[in-house]
Design a protein around this motif. Structure first.
Motif, PDB file in Angstrom:
ATOM      1  N   ARG A 160       0.822  -1.210   0.000  1.00 21.68           N
ATOM      2  CA  ARG A 160       0.000   0.000   0.000  1.00 21.68           C
ATOM      3  C   ARG A 160       0.853   1.256   0.000  1.00 21.68           C
ATOM      4  O   ARG A 160       0.566   2.216  -0.712  1.00 21.68           O
ATOM      5  CB  ARG A 160      -0.946   0.004   1.207  1.00 21.68           C
ATOM      6  N   THR A 163       2.670   1.736  -3.515  1.00 19.41           N
ATOM      7  CA  THR A 163       1.873   2.070  -4.697  1.00 19.41           C
ATOM      8  C   THR A 163       1.371   3.508  -4.698  1.00 19.41           C
ATOM      9  O   THR A 163       0.745   3.924  -5.682  1.00 19.41           O
ATOM     10  CB  THR A 163       0.660   1.123  -4.808  1.00 19.41           C
ATOM     11  N   ARG A 164       1.629   4.281  -3.649  1.00 22.20           N
ATOM     12  CA  ARG A 164       1.210   5.693  -3.653  1.00 22.20           C
ATOM     13  C   ARG A 164       1.997   6.453  -4.717  1.00 22.20           C
ATOM     14  O   ARG A 164       3.122   6.118  -5.035  1.00 22.20           O
ATOM     15  CB  ARG A 164       1.399   6.325  -2.276  1.00 22.20           C
ATOM     16  N   ASP A 165       1.386   7.527  -5.239  1.00 16.98           N
ATOM     17  CA  ASP A 165       1.923   8.171  -6.430  1.00 16.98           C
ATOM     18  C   ASP A 165       3.090   9.113  -6.179  1.00 16.98           C
ATOM     19  O   ASP A 165       3.882   9.363  -7.104  1.00 16.98           O
ATOM     20  CB  ASP A 165       0.807   8.932  -7.170  1.00 16.98           C
ATOM     21  N   THR A 166       3.234   9.653  -4.990  1.00 23.05           N
ATOM     22  CA  THR A 166       4.346  10.564  -4.707  1.00 23.05           C
ATOM     23  C   THR A 166       5.056  10.124  -3.425  1.00 23.05           C
ATOM     24  O   THR A 166       4.496   9.366  -2.622  1.00 23.05           O
ATOM     25  CB  THR A 166       3.865  12.014  -4.523  1.00 23.05           C
ATOM     26  N   ASN A 169       3.036  11.215  -0.402  1.00 19.06           N
ATOM     27  CA  ASN A 169       1.862  10.382  -0.144  1.00 19.06           C
ATOM     28  C   ASN A 169       2.258   9.003   0.380  1.00 19.06           C
ATOM     29  O   ASN A 169       1.530   8.391   1.175  1.00 19.06           O
ATOM     30  CB  ASN A 169       1.017  10.242  -1.409  1.00 19.06           C
ATOM     31  N   LYS A 170       3.408   8.509  -0.052  1.00 23.42           N
ATOM     32  CA  LYS A 170       3.910   7.252   0.502  1.00 23.42           C
ATOM     33  C   LYS A 170       4.199   7.415   1.990  1.00 23.42           C
ATOM     34  O   LYS A 170       3.856   6.547   2.807  1.00 23.42           O
ATOM     35  CB  LYS A 170       5.175   6.822  -0.235  1.00 23.42           C
ATOM     36  N   GLU A 173       0.995   7.629   3.963  1.00 20.71           N
ATOM     37  CA  GLU A 173       0.425   6.282   4.136  1.00 20.71           C
ATOM     38  C   GLU A 173       1.181   5.525   5.224  1.00 20.71           C
ATOM     39  O   GLU A 173       0.574   4.850   6.057  1.00 20.71           O
ATOM     40  CB  GLU A 173       0.492   5.515   2.821  1.00 20.71           C
TER      41      GLU A 173
END
Length: 207
Positions: A160, A163-166, A169-170, A173
């Motif tokens: 999870r 797979t975050r886009d930036t 954002n990783k 998460e």
């Protein structure tokens, strides 16, 4: 005939279950060795058996530093019993041979509340600097690899985050899981940051 440190390292690895051995190899590849030593390439460890791993450890780090690295990795993957047995056996072999090998003392486990950097009362370093850690981290993968090896992330959580886009954002998460961690787990998170982004940690510690 007294056993060599390489023999003792191999015996310690024989005590690991297959899943723990995988964690050991993953963590061993993450170790940042001292100046003058080179990290063991990932390709040499992927299909290595216990004998091969012991050979690589001694080949790349020599016996004394190899023992220290092995103990460090065993403790990092929470194989404290195997580490303690290796430490005891190394000390006994040292005494029997009359050599001057130095057996490293145990480190305080992150699960036992080891300290990790300065923190204000009631707030952990990784919570105090949450916003800056999220915004200023430049490489997430080594951090989550570290946390997966340490058992702080499940495979699903690892995916999870990845797979975050930036990058930010990783990290957001990752912090969504950090909220459920105890003090020892946050200590391990600190160590992951310290290992893989030391300039950021040093800068935050000065604030």
């Amino acid at each position: 005939m007294a056993k060599s440190l390489k023999d003792l390292i191999e015996e310690a690895l024989e005590d690991l279950e297959e899943e723990s051995l995988k964690k050991f190899k993953r963590k061993l590849n993450e170790v940042q060795p001292e100046a003058g030593y080179n990290r063991i390439p990932r390709g040499k460890l992927e299909k290595a058996d216990r004998m091969d791993i012991a050979d690589h450890i001694v080949s790349y780090y020599l016996q004394q530093y190899g023992l220290s690295i092995t103990l460090q990795v065993l403790e990092a993957i929470n194989e404290k019993g195997v580490a303690e047995s290796l430490r005891t056996n190394a000390a006994a072999a040292d005494g029997a041979s009359g050599s001057t090998v130095s057996v490293p003392p145990p480190t305080r486990s992150s699960r036992e509340g080891a300290g990790a950097g300065p923190r204000p009362a009631g707030q952990h370093f990784v919570d105090q600097h949450r916003q800056q850690i999220i915004s200023r981290t430049t490489l997430v993968e080594p951090i989550i690899d570290h946390l997966l090896s340490a058992g702080l992330l499940t495979d699903e959580q690892y995916e999870r985050v990845g797979t975050r886009d930036t990058i930010q954002n990783k990290m957001r998460e990752l912090y969504s899981f950090e909220r459920g961690w105890g003090e020892g787990d946050k200590d391990e998170f600190y160590r992951a940051l310290e290992t893989h982004n030391p300039p950021l940690v040093r800068d935050l510690e000065r604030q």
